[in-house]
Design an enzyme around this catalytic site. Structure first.
Site, PDB file in Angstrom:
ATOM      1  N   HIS A 264      -3.720  -6.403   8.690  1.00 25.64           N
ATOM      2  CA  HIS A 264      -2.474  -6.092   9.385  1.00 25.64           C
ATOM      3  C   HIS A 264      -1.755  -7.374   9.784  1.00 25.64           C
ATOM      4  O   HIS A 264      -1.610  -7.720  10.965  1.00 25.64           O
ATOM      5  CB  HIS A 264      -2.743  -5.208  10.596  1.00 25.64           C
ATOM      6  CG  HIS A 264      -3.435  -3.942  10.239  1.00 25.64           C
ATOM      7  ND1 HIS A 264      -4.048  -3.120  11.168  1.00 25.64           N
ATOM      8  CD2 HIS A 264      -3.631  -3.342   9.028  1.00 25.64           C
ATOM      9  CE1 HIS A 264      -4.577  -2.082  10.543  1.00 25.64           C
ATOM     10  NE2 HIS A 264      -4.338  -2.203   9.248  1.00 25.64           N
TER      11      HIS A 264
ATOM     12  N   HIS B 111     -11.363  -8.107   7.691  1.00 28.83           N
ATOM     13  CA  HIS B 111     -11.626  -7.790   6.281  1.00 28.83           C
ATOM     14  C   HIS B 111     -11.859  -9.033   5.416  1.00 28.83           C
ATOM     15  O   HIS B 111     -11.648  -8.994   4.201  1.00 28.83           O
ATOM     16  CB  HIS B 111     -10.491  -6.943   5.691  1.00 28.83           C
ATOM     17  CG  HIS B 111     -10.151  -5.734   6.509  1.00 28.83           C
ATOM     18  ND1 HIS B 111     -11.068  -4.755   6.784  1.00 28.83           N
ATOM     19  CD2 HIS B 111      -8.994  -5.357   7.124  1.00 28.83           C
ATOM     20  CE1 HIS B 111     -10.497  -3.815   7.537  1.00 28.83           C
ATOM     21  NE2 HIS B 111      -9.246  -4.161   7.760  1.00 28.83           N
TER      22      HIS B 111
ATOM     23  N   HIS C 265      -5.299  -2.448  -2.730  1.00 27.99           N
ATOM     24  CA  HIS C 265      -5.235  -2.451  -1.268  1.00 27.99           C
ATOM     25  C   HIS C 265      -5.963  -3.631  -0.628  1.00 27.99           C
ATOM     26  O   HIS C 265      -5.391  -4.356   0.193  1.00 27.99           O
ATOM     27  CB  HIS C 265      -5.800  -1.137  -0.732  1.00 27.99           C
ATOM     28  CG  HIS C 265      -5.672  -0.982   0.749  1.00 27.99           C
ATOM     29  ND1 HIS C 265      -4.458  -0.983   1.399  1.00 27.99           N
ATOM     30  CD2 HIS C 265      -6.620  -0.832   1.727  1.00 27.99           C
ATOM     31  CE1 HIS C 265      -4.644  -0.830   2.692  1.00 27.99           C
ATOM     32  NE2 HIS C 265      -5.945  -0.748   2.933  1.00 27.99           N
TER      33      HIS C 265
ATOM     34  N   ASP D  14      -2.685   2.627   2.498  1.00 30.47           N
ATOM     35  CA  ASP D  14      -2.766   3.069   3.890  1.00 30.47           C
ATOM     36  C   ASP D  14      -1.394   3.552   4.333  1.00 30.47           C
ATOM     37  O   ASP D  14      -0.661   2.862   5.057  1.00 30.47           O
ATOM     38  CB  ASP D  14      -3.295   1.972   4.812  1.00 30.47           C
ATOM     39  CG  ASP D  14      -4.816   1.848   4.773  1.00 30.47           C
ATOM     40  OD1 ASP D  14      -5.453   2.622   4.027  1.00 30.47           O
ATOM     41  OD2 ASP D  14      -5.354   0.975   5.467  1.00 30.47           O
TER      42      ASP D  14
ATOM     43  N   ASN E 233      -8.003   2.651   2.326  1.00 31.75           N
ATOM     44  CA  ASN E 233      -9.136   3.364   2.910  1.00 31.75           C
ATOM     45  C   ASN E 233      -8.689   4.539   3.767  1.00 31.75           C
ATOM     46  O   ASN E 233      -9.344   5.585   3.806  1.00 31.75           O
ATOM     47  CB  ASN E 233     -10.003   2.406   3.735  1.00 31.75           C
ATOM     48  CG  ASN E 233      -9.206   1.609   4.743  1.00 31.75           C
ATOM     49  OD1 ASN E 233      -8.270   0.897   4.384  1.00 31.75           O
ATOM     50  ND2 ASN E 233      -9.559   1.710   6.017  1.00 31.75           N
TER      51      ASN E 233
ATOM     52  N   ASP F  75       0.418  -0.584   4.761  1.00 27.06           N
ATOM     53  CA  ASP F  75      -0.228  -0.209   6.028  1.00 27.06           C
ATOM     54  C   ASP F  75       0.808   0.248   7.051  1.00 27.06           C
ATOM     55  O   ASP F  75       0.860  -0.240   8.176  1.00 27.06           O
ATOM     56  CB  ASP F  75      -1.043  -1.382   6.564  1.00 27.06           C
ATOM     57  CG  ASP F  75      -2.244  -1.701   5.687  1.00 27.06           C
ATOM     58  OD1 ASP F  75      -3.368  -1.318   6.046  1.00 27.06           O
ATOM     59  OD2 ASP F  75      -2.033  -2.316   4.620  1.00 27.06           O
TER      60      ASP F  75
END
Length: 675
Positions: free
Chosen positions: A459, A430, A420, A301, A334, A272
């Site tokens: 994150h 999430h 992921h 990501d 995503n 990410d």
């Protein structure tokens, strides 16, 4: 990357602009939903043409400069390579990908050769063929965060430049179907668009506006083959005056720790990332402290382009200092392929995978073996079941079963799965989002004895205990979430679920990178290090800036129990005695076909050594036989002329034994008239 001061100047200007956008610039927190807004169609009436807006200077040169300015970037010059990155695509095989603004020559090649520690060539340069491609994409916006990021340059995309691009009245005839007057960002993105349901959507500039079409740079690829595991290789790209170097991942071998020069396998892990100053700090940490990593794994990501295609280019330039030296494997997130359906082409064109060598039917799921590890990359957005509108019968699942059956743990004792979306995550962001995938796949991975699972998406950083079906299980894998690479959506530190679940061993809402150091068949060390803390600078936690020293800081408002811990270290052990699933995997290895070596050294090295020994032996034998032959001929001459034997120097000490006496005797007893 922008500096902190530059970000601040952008921030003040952007917040003023975003104030006029009202809800379009509002940030929606994880799990929260904004109020429903009224969406306008933003289309000028076909029957009442408004007066033209200000004309833009968009000649050919000015237009190119203007489009590059969308990212506040100078762009790249002609055929000078940029966005260089390496991908392991097979055993002894690395694919290098790069971009240029201009075409390379039709017969362009990449020169590469093995080098020593001084970067001097050792065996002459080889040539790899170059293939090129490019694509076009409509300029779109898949997230309001592009205009109101929580971290990094503010805004990530200047709304006034979007207005300039969208305003076709600057050049189109008033009776043209693509004539449109655009004076404000609300004419492009209706107020409240991203804050109202449905939330996963995007808006694009008009397709019939030529300024709304992004053309990618020319994307080039070349595959460097027959590389020796553990060796350093220098490669020179077309248009580049200098070479770059990298180290080839080692070839899996039986008992490799006893034979190869690499006595361990190190893997660096990020996820990410996006493209902020925090991202740069995370990547710099990897480059400076994990430079001995054989492979960098990205948990998905990557660019956070979010529909705005030029951000793939700025991300590639940001990563180049690292990925041109350490080969990178990535899985899709995503923001790479799924968000609003806007990113799939960019990811597929720019980031290859070892899908072909691992016999995968898709670039988006693959496996790769090096050192002690068999790494499996999965697509979190491939339905593990057959979907209602799917055109295939869950191909990822069938391929996964075949791939797991191909593992031989005498070569790759450690199995690492990468995808992921995490299954084990104690953050509201999430939380249990991938429960269907877990139910479908967890037993499969457990039965195969998977040791480590690497994820992103959240994150933050979190490490689980060995776990199966939400219960501690010594034979289950350790799940590690590394989604803390620094993207512009900011940290999730305020979202931890309390009390901390029993499966969770360590969690922190800061930013950093991980390292998996595999020592041997049974032991490895996992280490995560914090590189950056941030603190919210607004009462609504809508913007975060870097704060403090990484060794002592705390990200605010991280509420985890480990918020102040700069390092997480765990010793991982594969207990093959207590866990039968850790012994699963005895597929045959064909050394000649695959490049694997059962004797502990790379097959290429073994072949070279054996060939050298054989040639040396042949040379020695040939030399000895030649010397002996010459001497025999010389004394044969003496045999023909016995008078020559009067000089004792005519034969050396090697013939001073019975053979020489016999020769003397023979020549004395026979008359010279016989010859």
């Amino acid at each position: 990357m922008p500096s902190a001061s530059r970000s601040s100047s952008f921030a003040s200007r952007a917040r003023a602009t975003c104030a006029t956008l009202v809800v379009v610039c509002a940030r929606v927190a994880p799990g929260a939903r904004g109020s429903r807004g009224v969406r306008g169609d933003g289309v000028t009436s076909a029957f009442e043409r408004p007066p033209a807006a200000a004309v833009l200077a968009l000649g050919i040169d000015a237009r190119a400069a203007h489009e590059r300015a969308l990212l506040d970037d100078d762009g790249d010059d002609g055929d000078v390579p940029s966005q260089v990155h390496l991908t392991p695509t097979g055993i002894g095989e690395i694919t290098v990908t790069w971009a240029t603004r201009a075409r390379v020559a039709r017969d362009a090649t990449v020169a590469y050769e093995r080098v020593n520690d001084d970067d001097r060539g050792t065996n002459g340069a080889k040539k790899a063929t170059v293939t090129s491609d490019s694509y076009t994409a409509q300029i779109c916006f898949g997230s309001g965060t592009l205009f109101a990021p929580r971290m990094g340059q503010t805004p990530s995309v200047d709304p006034m430049k979007v207005v300039e691009l969208a305003n076709t009245s600057a050049w189109a005839a008033t009776d043209a179907v693509n004539y449109r007057v655009v004076r404000a960002i609300e004419d492009v993105i209706p107020a409240g668009f991203f804050a109202s349901a449905p939330y996963d959507k995007g808006v694009c500039l008009d397709y019939n506006n030529p300024d709304a079409q992004y053309h990618s740079p020319l994307i080039h690829k070349a595959t460097l083959r027959n590389l020796i595991g553990g060796s350093r290789v220098a490669y020179t790209l077309p248009g580049s005056a200098t070479s770059r170097t990298f180290t080839v991942p080692t070839v899996p071998t039986r008992h490799s720790s006893h034979h190869q020069s690499w006595t361990f396998t190190r893997i660096a892990v990020v996820g990410d990332t996006g493209q902020t100053e925090v991202t740069k700090e995370v990547l710099t940490h990897v480059a400076e402290t994990l430079s001995d990593a054989q492979v960098l794994i990205h948990t998905g990501d990557l660019a956070y382009a979010d529909g705005f295609a030029p951000r793939w280019d700025s991300f590639g330039r940001l990563m180049e200092f690292l990925t041109s030296k350490i080969p990178m494997l990535s899985v899709v997130g995503n923001h790479d392929v799924s968000v609003n359906g806007l990113e799939s082409t960019a990811y597929a064109m720019r980031y290859p995978s070892p899908s072909v060598s691992s016999k995968s039917p898709s670039q988006l799921f693959w496996s790769y073996e090096f050192g002690h590890a068999h790494v499996i990359g999965l697509n979190s957005y491939a339905n593990p079941n057959v979907g209602l509108f799917d055109g295939a019968d869950a191909p990822q699942m069938s391929w996964l079963l075949d791939d797991l059956a191909s593992i031989n743990r005498e070569y790759t004792p450690w199995i690492i799965a990468v995808f992921h979306v995490p299954w084990y995550n104690s953050n509201r962001g999430h939380f249990k989002e991938a429960e269907r995938a877990r139910i479908a796949l967890e037993q499969v991975l457990y039965d195969a004895g998977v040791d480590v699972v690497l994820n992103g998406h959240v994150h933050a950083y979190e490490r689980s205990k060995p776990v199966f079906n939400y219960a501690e299980d010594a034979c289950g894998p350790v799940h590690i979430v590394v989604g803390d690479g620094g993207n512009y959506e900011g940290p999730y530190g305020e979202g931890w679920i309390e009390p901390q679940p029993g499966f969770s061993a360590f969690r922190e809402g800061s930013f950093g990178a991980g390292s998996l150091l595999i020592h041997n068949d049974t032991h490895a060390t996992w280490e995560w290090r914090r590189t950056t803390c941030v603190a919210n600078t607004t009462a609504s936690n809508s913007y975060f800036e870097r704060s403090g020293d990484a060794s002592t800081c705390r990200t605010i408002p991280d509420v985890s129990a480990q918020a102040m811990e700069p390092v997480d270290i765990a010793i991982l052990r594969r207990d093959v005695g207590a866990c039968p699933n850790k012994r699963v995997g005895n597929a045959e290895r064909s050394n000649e076909a695959s490049g694997y070596n059962a004797d502990g050294a790379s097959s290429h090295v073994t072949t070279l050594v054996i060939t050298s020994i054989v040639l040396l032996a042949l040379w020695v034998v040939t030399s000895v036989m030649l010397v002996r032959t010459l001497r025999v001929l010389k004394y044969s001459r003496a045999y023909r002329s016995p008078s020559l034997l009067a000089n004792s120097d005519e034969y050396d000490d090697e013939f001073a034994g019975d053979g020489a006496i016999g020769l003397h005797t023979l020549s004395s007893s026979m008359g010279s008239d016989k010859f």
